[in-house]
Design a protein around this motif. Structure first.
Motif: not given
Length: 66
Positions: A8-33
């Motif tokens: 984001d514009i403040h430098g915070a990173l968010t990682t979206l993990t998704y299934s390669p088969i369904t393309s559905k997001v399975t998790s969101l990670t920001t920092g340690s959460r």
């Protein structure tokens, strides 16, 4: 699983993990959460946050959260 990371514009990173088969997001990670997501069909049905709390969503026949 595949992952994509966005910054984001403040430098915070968010990682979206998704299934390669369904393309559905399975998790969101920001920092340690991480929030884990479960979908049934096209509906998001559960969210489990970093402290283990689980939220369950229910839908009506038109796929609207009830």
């Amino acid at each position: 699983m595949h992952a994509e990371t966005a910054e984001d514009i403040h430098g915070a990173l968010t990682t979206l993990t998704y299934s390669p088969i369904t393309s559905k997001v399975t998790s969101l990670t920001t920092g340690s959460r991480t929030i884990n997501l479960t979908q049934t069909g096209s509906d998001l049905t559960t969210l489990q946050n970093a402290d283990g709390a689980l939220r369950t969503l229910a839908y009506d026949g038109n796929h609207r959260v009830t």
